[in-house]
Design a protein around this motif. Structure first.
Motif, PDB file in Angstrom:
ATOM      1  N   GLY A  66      -1.569  40.646   5.102  1.00 30.32           N
ATOM      2  CA  GLY A  66      -2.831  38.866   6.056  1.00 30.32           C
ATOM      3  C   GLY A  66      -3.550  40.033   6.998  1.00 30.32           C
ATOM      4  N   PRO A  67      -4.404  39.165   7.421  1.00 36.02           N
ATOM      5  CA  PRO A  67      -5.235  39.930   8.510  1.00 36.02           C
ATOM      6  C   PRO A  67      -4.976  40.570   9.503  1.00 36.02           C
ATOM      7  CG  PRO A  67      -5.831  38.113   8.218  1.00 36.02           C
ATOM      8  CD  PRO A  67      -4.347  37.543   7.880  1.00 36.02           C
ATOM      9  N   MET A  68      -5.354  41.471   9.663  1.00 39.29           N
ATOM     10  CA  MET A  68      -4.636  42.577  10.414  1.00 39.29           C
ATOM     11  C   MET A  68      -5.889  42.956  11.753  1.00 39.29           C
ATOM     12  SD  MET A  68      -2.270  43.146   8.537  1.00 39.29           S
ATOM     13  CE  MET A  68      -1.392  44.729   9.597  1.00 39.29           C
ATOM     14  N   MET A  69      -4.562  43.347  12.914  1.00 42.01           N
ATOM     15  CA  MET A  69      -5.211  43.451  14.126  1.00 42.01           C
ATOM     16  C   MET A  69      -5.785  45.615  13.337  1.00 42.01           C
ATOM     17  SD  MET A  69      -6.502  41.809  16.080  1.00 42.01           S
ATOM     18  CE  MET A  69      -6.136  42.373  17.975  1.00 42.01           C
ATOM     19  N   PHE A  70      -6.327  45.563  14.784  1.00 38.63           N
ATOM     20  CA  PHE A  70      -6.416  47.590  15.091  1.00 38.63           C
ATOM     21  C   PHE A  70      -5.587  48.258  14.588  1.00 38.63           C
ATOM     22  CE2 PHE A  70      -8.571  45.856  18.377  1.00 38.63           C
ATOM     23  CZ  PHE A  70      -9.902  45.151  18.170  1.00 38.63           C
ATOM     24  N   LEU A  71      -6.247  49.353  13.427  1.00 36.73           N
ATOM     25  CA  LEU A  71      -5.216  50.088  13.486  1.00 36.73           C
ATOM     26  C   LEU A  71      -4.635  51.218  14.268  1.00 36.73           C
ATOM     27  CD1 LEU A  71      -6.395  51.857   9.668  1.00 36.73           C
ATOM     28  CD2 LEU A  71      -4.428  51.085  10.608  1.00 36.73           C
TER      29      LEU A  71
ATOM     30  N   GLY B 181       1.613  61.460  14.697  1.00 34.83           N
ATOM     31  CA  GLY B 181       1.495  61.553  13.653  1.00 34.83           C
ATOM     32  C   GLY B 181       1.713  60.451  12.689  1.00 34.83           C
ATOM     33  N   ARG B 182       1.582  58.970  13.546  1.00 32.61           N
ATOM     34  CA  ARG B 182       2.296  58.372  12.577  1.00 32.61           C
ATOM     35  C   ARG B 182       0.787  56.799  13.048  1.00 32.61           C
ATOM     36  NH1 ARG B 182       8.367  56.509  14.332  1.00 32.61           N
ATOM     37  NH2 ARG B 182       8.110  54.682  12.894  1.00 32.61           N
ATOM     38  N   LEU B 183       0.428  55.430  11.550  1.00 27.71           N
ATOM     39  CA  LEU B 183      -0.077  55.122  11.909  1.00 27.71           C
ATOM     40  C   LEU B 183       0.147  53.903  11.892  1.00 27.71           C
ATOM     41  CD1 LEU B 183      -3.483  54.526  11.348  1.00 27.71           C
ATOM     42  CD2 LEU B 183      -3.221  54.570   9.138  1.00 27.71           C
ATOM     43  N   PHE B 184      -0.730  52.546  13.142  1.00 26.53           N
ATOM     44  CA  PHE B 184      -0.019  51.957  12.872  1.00 26.53           C
ATOM     45  C   PHE B 184      -0.653  50.279  12.693  1.00 26.53           C
ATOM     46  CE2 PHE B 184       3.056  54.243  15.810  1.00 26.53           C
ATOM     47  CZ  PHE B 184       4.229  54.286  14.809  1.00 26.53           C
ATOM     48  N   ALA B 185      -0.590  49.887  12.717  1.00 28.30           N
ATOM     49  CA  ALA B 185      -1.482  48.354  12.704  1.00 28.30           C
ATOM     50  C   ALA B 185      -0.648  47.078  12.590  1.00 28.30           C
ATOM     51  CB  ALA B 185      -2.185  47.774  11.653  1.00 28.30           C
ATOM     52  N   GLN B 186      -1.112  46.480  13.481  1.00 26.30           N
ATOM     53  CA  GLN B 186      -0.296  44.920  13.550  1.00 26.30           C
ATOM     54  C   GLN B 186      -1.353  43.807  13.368  1.00 26.30           C
ATOM     55  OE1 GLN B 186      -1.549  42.840  17.103  1.00 26.30           O
ATOM     56  NE2 GLN B 186       0.514  41.808  17.447  1.00 26.30           N
ATOM     57  N   GLN B 187      -0.187  43.097  12.677  1.00 28.50           N
ATOM     58  CA  GLN B 187      -0.314  42.020  11.363  1.00 28.50           C
ATOM     59  C   GLN B 187      -1.404  40.806  12.687  1.00 28.50           C
ATOM     60  OE1 GLN B 187       1.899  40.207   9.046  1.00 28.50           O
ATOM     61  NE2 GLN B 187       0.742  38.920   8.094  1.00 28.50           N
ATOM     62  N   ILE B 188      -1.996  39.970  12.521  1.00 27.51           N
ATOM     63  CA  ILE B 188      -2.702  38.545  13.252  1.00 27.51           C
ATOM     64  C   ILE B 188      -1.679  37.704  13.277  1.00 27.51           C
ATOM     65  CG2 ILE B 188      -3.904  37.571  13.628  1.00 27.51           C
ATOM     66  CD1 ILE B 188      -6.750  38.910  12.510  1.00 27.51           C
ATOM     67  N   GLY B 189      -0.399  37.188  14.349  1.00 30.45           N
ATOM     68  CA  GLY B 189       0.639  36.247  14.610  1.00 30.45           C
ATOM     69  C   GLY B 189       2.013  37.295  13.789  1.00 30.45           C
ATOM     70  N   GLY B 190       1.660  38.579  13.527  1.00 26.78           N
ATOM     71  CA  GLY B 190       3.148  39.035  13.399  1.00 26.78           C
ATOM     72  C   GLY B 190       3.409  39.881  14.070  1.00 26.78           C
ATOM     73  N   GLY B 191       3.985  40.833  13.427  1.00 30.61           N
ATOM     74  CA  GLY B 191       4.609  41.993  14.310  1.00 30.61           C
ATOM     75  C   GLY B 191       3.746  43.142  13.751  1.00 30.61           C
ATOM     76  N   LEU B 192       4.452  44.585  14.513  1.00 33.96           N
ATOM     77  CA  LEU B 192       3.508  45.720  14.019  1.00 33.96           C
ATOM     78  C   LEU B 192       4.209  46.919  12.561  1.00 33.96           C
ATOM     79  CD1 LEU B 192       2.230  47.656  15.993  1.00 33.96           C
ATOM     80  CD2 LEU B 192       3.654  48.755  16.472  1.00 33.96           C
TER      81      LEU B 192
ATOM     82  N   GLU C 298       4.027  49.667   9.813  1.00 30.44           N
ATOM     83  CA  GLU C 298       3.130  51.303   9.953  1.00 30.44           C
ATOM     84  C   GLU C 298       3.245  51.754   8.282  1.00 30.44           C
ATOM     85  OE1 GLU C 298       5.008  56.124  10.611  1.00 30.44           O
ATOM     86  OE2 GLU C 298       5.984  54.031  10.978  1.00 30.44           O
ATOM     87  N   LEU C 299       1.748  52.841   8.065  1.00 30.45           N
ATOM     88  CA  LEU C 299       1.452  53.403   6.891  1.00 30.45           C
ATOM     89  C   LEU C 299       1.356  54.103   6.634  1.00 30.45           C
ATOM     90  CD1 LEU C 299      -1.160  52.141   4.731  1.00 30.45           C
ATOM     91  CD2 LEU C 299      -2.671  54.159   6.283  1.00 30.45           C
ATOM     92  N   ILE C 300       2.537  53.742   5.780  1.00 25.84           N
ATOM     93  CA  ILE C 300       3.736  54.897   5.454  1.00 25.84           C
ATOM     94  C   ILE C 300       3.368  55.221   4.021  1.00 25.84           C
ATOM     95  CG2 ILE C 300       6.064  55.628   4.794  1.00 25.84           C
ATOM     96  CD1 ILE C 300       6.749  54.431   6.710  1.00 25.84           C
ATOM     97  N   GLU C 301       2.760  56.247   3.022  1.00 29.23           N
ATOM     98  CA  GLU C 301       2.297  56.096   1.747  1.00 29.23           C
ATOM     99  C   GLU C 301       1.307  55.549   1.001  1.00 29.23           C
ATOM    100  OE1 GLU C 301       5.743  56.795  -0.223  1.00 29.23           O
ATOM    101  OE2 GLU C 301       6.548  58.972   0.561  1.00 29.23           O
ATOM    102  N   ASN C 302       1.149  54.933   1.960  1.00 30.82           N
ATOM    103  CA  ASN C 302      -0.857  53.970   1.995  1.00 30.82           C
ATOM    104  C   ASN C 302       0.370  52.512   1.632  1.00 30.82           C
ATOM    105  OD1 ASN C 302      -2.834  55.783   1.906  1.00 30.82           O
ATOM    106  ND2 ASN C 302      -2.617  56.683  -0.014  1.00 30.82           N
ATOM    107  N   ASP C 303       1.368  52.558   2.082  1.00 29.50           N
ATOM    108  CA  ASP C 303       1.816  50.904   1.553  1.00 29.50           C
ATOM    109  C   ASP C 303       2.403  50.702   3.484  1.00 29.50           C
ATOM    110  OD1 ASP C 303       3.445  48.749   1.042  1.00 29.50           O
ATOM    111  OD2 ASP C 303       5.021  50.611   1.359  1.00 29.50           O
ATOM    112  N   LEU C 304       2.225  49.460   3.626  1.00 30.94           N
ATOM    113  CA  LEU C 304       2.142  48.777   5.169  1.00 30.94           C
ATOM    114  C   LEU C 304       3.554  48.688   5.309  1.00 30.94           C
ATOM    115  CD1 LEU C 304      -1.108  47.080   6.568  1.00 30.94           C
ATOM    116  CD2 LEU C 304       0.364  49.313   7.482  1.00 30.94           C
ATOM    117  N   ARG C 305       4.306  48.831   6.233  1.00 27.26           N
ATOM    118  CA  ARG C 305       5.839  48.458   6.414  1.00 27.26           C
ATOM    119  C   ARG C 305       5.769  47.875   7.584  1.00 27.26           C
ATOM    120  NH1 ARG C 305       8.945  53.841   2.840  1.00 27.26           N
ATOM    121  NH2 ARG C 305       7.730  53.435   1.695  1.00 27.26           N
ATOM    122  N   GLU C 306       6.849  46.669   8.168  1.00 27.72           N
ATOM    123  CA  GLU C 306       7.086  46.470   8.794  1.00 27.72           C
ATOM    124  C   GLU C 306       7.420  47.296   9.790  1.00 27.72           C
ATOM    125  OE1 GLU C 306       7.671  41.866  10.645  1.00 27.72           O
ATOM    126  OE2 GLU C 306       8.173  42.184   8.902  1.00 27.72           O
TER     127      GLU C 306
END
Length: 930
Positions: A163-168, A173-184, A186-194
């Motif tokens: 869904g709509p995402m906040m900032f990366l 060595g880890r890449l995070f992004a928050q879902q707007i109105g949701g939790g945090l 993490e991008l793992i192997e080009n897949d976003l996992r909560e």
């Protein structure tokens, strides 16, 4: 450039240095603001990155690249706002509204833009604005609120999002992004996992993720403060700061060495140690230009860049200068200081203030010494006691109390006499020279030296015992005191006649020498020849800037030499001068007290700079720990407008952005004098004459070193009108002009000769006409004279005729009377004979002919003219006309005609008829016209 220094917020004065491992000496916070008026772009700076040398800033107007102190603006094709900027591998990637790509320098060094939109197959942008660009792994990620795109150097693909995402955020060595109105997530192997356990963040926004430990992160939220995440669970971090950060809303964050910095929307920057201990708070009241922090970026030196809602700022955590400035103006201007028993005593024009040193080296807990109100001229520790020179005398400080030891007003100085009797201290004041002696272990006033009284701010004693006094108004005196220092025996004025280039009152002691400075030279006293001679060694070290205002001893063989725009610390030993460091006060926004510029060494490390609005502490250890590289500046551009009009040269420091060097320049071939130190990185010369020039630039670094000189030679070609073909044309033109002038002069000469001849001819003709006119005038005059003469003769003759005829008439009347009276007794023949003789006399024609002749001469043939007009006139008529022409009355005419007056009137009447006159015409007026 606008600069701000921290006011009296002592807890911020000594933020620890942030070099890894703490190897760097402790430094101070120093804020340098860069307002929009300086860099010439938009107010808001949304993102900042650095390549170790330049800054890359996402600005409202485009991408801004800051090279040292120079800023270049690069705009996108649609001139849209650049929201994000990241430098990777020689490219600067930027994100904007429905646009993303990169800027890169081509072979010629020109920056060109490449859009990545053509590589985005199958990606449909819909109001996407790219706020984050994160290099991660071998990919570059572009993030808007609606999507995340991955660029792998060949094409752009979309990363599926829940869904709509906040900032990366990339950290450890880890890449995070928050879902707007949701939790945090993490991008793992080009897949976003909560991230498990992160759903509690749904009610706020994650604005920053920072590394804390090797496997720990700090999660900064907009409204719920900061959380520590260890990879498993979340917990509150630094609970004591939660309320402050929640109230002012975290917007971004950065890890700077051992510091954690949060930028807020409402109140600037908050600084913490990694354990959560608050260290400081920077906002508009403590140096920042703006409180809304949009971006943060640490540099390779452990300092911080902040993009704000109005400009950007550099926050240095290793500044060698700490500024103590009282914004309310209570402390006033600083004139002296002393470090005494662990406390800092500061003398100002308001009195004496004391600052207590805290365990971490900060000076705070300020208090005022009562009774010290007014001007403080010196604070000096002597023999374990602290002495103060005030307006009303000299005091010793005993705790927070003042005890007077001299009554003489205006205590300027308090000087021992090395090489002389150590039992005395000399002092100059507003009026007298005072000798102090020991009195119960305390130096007190012993006597006033007689024979000299004047306000003397400067006082020195040479090796021969003479006193050198700088009179506040009149200049420099050399005084010879008695051996007992009780009076002055000789007073010599030292001025231009003694070798100075101008009068001066500034006298100093250097290495047992008497040194005098003027606005352009430095002199020393030659005692053998009794003259001032140039102090050549010091002048060579100073270079062009020899307007020395003050020389202050700064330890063994060390001296601060203070000039108008800089100060230099020298080691002077046996006449040799070695520069230790230079300081440009403007580099730190410092304004020294005008006319009383001084730097006070508190100890070997800390020196206090006296300011107009407080004071500053200079840490020589911090400045000595800096990179002392003295590489020359780098010329960036030499632009010659036309061949003669303007030459603009631009340069940069050649060092990483954030270091604030000052520059001097000179243009050899135009001027051999260096400019004053300033932060300018370009200069324009107007209308340089043709020739070869060499531009030289050197810089003063923040390590207090003068760099090597950068040179840039260029040639100003002469304009076309000064070229050799032009000169040949000018020569031909000059020759032609000379020939033309020659011909013109010849023609003019002939014309002048012709004019002269014409003038001669006209003059002769005029002279001839004048002569002729004169002859005519003479002839006319002669004729007039003759006419006048004839008229006089005519009048005389006429009057004679009148008198004769009147006499003859009377004789006839008498004869007639006698004849009547005597009757026969008078024989008739005798009477008749007499009557006939009288009648002959009255009718004498010869007399008339003479009259007529004279009349014609006087009146130009009067008879001919009137006879020609009126042929019927008789001789008697003509005779009457002649008498009328002479304006004779009827009474005068009657004797001439031998008739009565009535007879004259009758003849006049007949004459009018013959002349055909009308009744209203005057006879005499008509006759007068002939």
């Amino acid at each position: 450039m606008s600069r701000f220094r921290l006011p009296s917020v002592w807890w911020l004065a000594a933020v620890m240095a942030v070099a890894a491992g703490g190897a760097r000496a402790q430094g101070q916070v120093h804020v340098t603001n860069h307002p929009p008026s300086e860099y010439g772009a938009g107010n808001q700076n949304w993102d900042i990155d650095t390549d170790g040398y330049r800054l890359h800033i996402a600005n409202n107007f485009g991408l801004m690249v800051v090279d040292g102190q120079s800023a270049e603006l690069y705009t996108l094709p649609g001139r849209t706002i650049v929201r994000s900027a990241t430098h990777v591998g020689g490219r600067t990637y930027v994100g904007s509204f429905e646009e993303f790509g990169y800027w890169e320098a081509d072979a010629a060094g020109e920056w060109t833009y490449t859009s990545l939109i053509p590589l985005s197959e199958g990606v449909r942008l819909n109001n996407d604005e790219f706020w984050r660009i994160i290099p991660f792994g071998n990919n570059i990620y572009f993030q808007s609120f609606g999507r995340i795109l991955r660029y792998d150097a060949s094409r752009v693909r979309e990363v599926p999002v829940p869904g709509p995402m906040m900032f990366l955020h990339a950290a450890n060595g880890r890449l995070f992004a928050q879902q707007i109105g949701g939790g945090l997530f993490e991008l793992i192997e080009n897949d976003l996992r909560e991230v498990p356990g992160s759903r509690f963040l749904a009610g706020t926004e994650v604005k920053t993720v920072l590394p804390l430990g090797a496997r720990e992160w700090l999660i900064g939220t907009s409204t719920r403060g900061v959380y520590r995440y260890d990879g498993v669970r979340f917990e509150r971090w630094s609970p004591g700061t939660t309320v402050e950060l929640e109230r002012n809303q975290i917007n971004t964050g950065a890890r700077v060495g051992e510091l954690v910095v949060f930028g807020t929307i409402l109140k600037g920057l908050y600084l913490y140690k990694t354990d959560g201990t608050p260290v400081g708070h920077l906002h508009t009241g403590t140096g920042l230009l703006n409180n809304t922090i949009l971006a943060l970026q640490a540099d390779e030196r452990g300092n911080l860049w902040a993009g704000t809602d109005k400009g950007y700022a550099h926050i240095a955590f290793d500044s060698p200068v700490t500024v103590y400035r009282d914004e309310r103006g209570e402390t006033g201007s600083t004139y002296s200081a002393a470090l005494y028993r662990g406390e800092l005593y500061v003398g100002t024009n308001q009195g004496i203030y004391v600052y207590r040193a805290s365990p971490d080296g900060r000076y705070d807990d300020r208090r005022f010494i009562m009774g010290s109100q007014g001007q403080v001229w010196f604070l000096q520790e002597t023999d374990g006691r602290l002495y103060a020179g005030l307006n009303d005398g000299t005091y010793i400080l005993e705790g927070d109390r003042l005890r007077k030891v001299s009554e003489v007003n205006g205590a300027y100085t308090f000087k021992r006499q090395p090489g002389h009797d150590d039992t005395h201290i000399l002092q100059s004041t507003y009026s007298n020279l005072v000798v102090f002696g020991r009195q119960g272990g305390v130096w007190g006033q012993d006597r006033v030296i007689r024979g000299f009284s004047a306000p003397a701010r400067f006082l020195e004693r040479d090796h021969l015992g003479a006193l050198w006094v700088g009179h506040s108004i009149k200049g420099l005196y050399r005084l010879q005191p008695t051996e007992s220092l009780d009076s002055i025996t000789v007073v010599d004025t030292i001025g231009v006649e003694d070798g100075l280039d101008e009068p001066s009152n500034r006298v100093f002691g250097i290495e047992n020498r008497i040194v005098v400075t003027t606005s352009s030279r430095v002199y020393q006293w030659d005692a053998l020849n009794r003259r001032m001679v140039p102090f050549e060694e010091l002048e060579r070290a100073l270079g062009d800037h020899t307007g020395v205002l003050n020389i202050v001893p700064a330890g063994t063989n060390r001296y601060w030499v203070i000039m108008r725009d800089e100060a230099a610390l020298y080691e002077i030993r046996f006449g040799n001068v070695r520069e230790i460091m230079r300081l440009a006060p403007a580099m730190y926004g410092l304004s020294l007290v005008e006319g009383y510029e001084t730097i006070v060494p508190l100890n070997d490390r800390i020196h206090l700079i006296c300011l107009e609005d407080g004071f500053a502490l200079l840490d020589l250890q911090v400045i000595g720990a800096r990179d002392a590289g003295t590489g020359a500046p780098v010329f960036r551009d030499t632009r010659i407008t036309g061949s003669y009009d303007y030459v603009t040269l631009t340069w940069s420091s050649g060092r990483s952005a954030g270091i604030r060097p000052f520059f001097q320049y000179r243009l050899l071939g135009y001027s051999d004098t260096w400019s004053e130190w300033n932060s300018r990185t370009s200069v324009t010369f107007d209308r340089l004459p043709p020739g070869t020039y060499t531009m030289q630039v050197r810089m003063l670094t923040d390590a207090g070193r003068v760099s090597a000189v950068a040179e840039n030679a260029f040639r100003i070609s002469p304009p076309w009108y000064l070229s050799w073909p032009a000169y040949l044309f000018y020569a031909v033109l000059v020759v032609s002009f000379g020939v033309m002038i020659r011909l013109y002069q010849s023609r003019r000469r002939w014309k002048r000769r012709e004019s002269e001849l014409r003038e001669d001819h006209d003059r002769i003709r005029t002279l001839k006409e004048k002569v002729e006119n004169d002859l005519v005038l003479l002839s006319n005059q002669k004729l007039q004279d003759e006419i006048a003469y004839k008229s006089n003769q005519l009048a005389t003759s006429t009057m004679a005729m009148i008198r004769k005829n009147e006499l003859l008439g009377k004789l006839r009347q008498e004869i007639e009377a006698q004849k009547a009276e005597l009757g026969q007794r008078l024989p008739a023949k005798y009477a008749n004979r007499l009557t006939r003789l009288i009648d002959q006399g009255l009718q004498d024609e010869l007399e008339w002919e003479q009259f007529e002749h004279l009349y014609d001469q006087a009146h130009s043939d009067f008879f001919k003219r009137i006879k020609a007009d009126y042929p019927a006139l008789t001789p008697s008529d003509l005779r009457l006309c002649a008498y009328l022409r002479m304006n004779l009355s009827s009474k005068e005419i009657a004797p001439l005609l031998n008739i009565t007056v009535r007879g004259v009137e009758e003849r006049r009447y007949r004459l009018r008829k013959r002349l055909n006159l009308k009744t209203d015409q005057n006879l005499t007026e008509l006759i007068m016209t002939y």
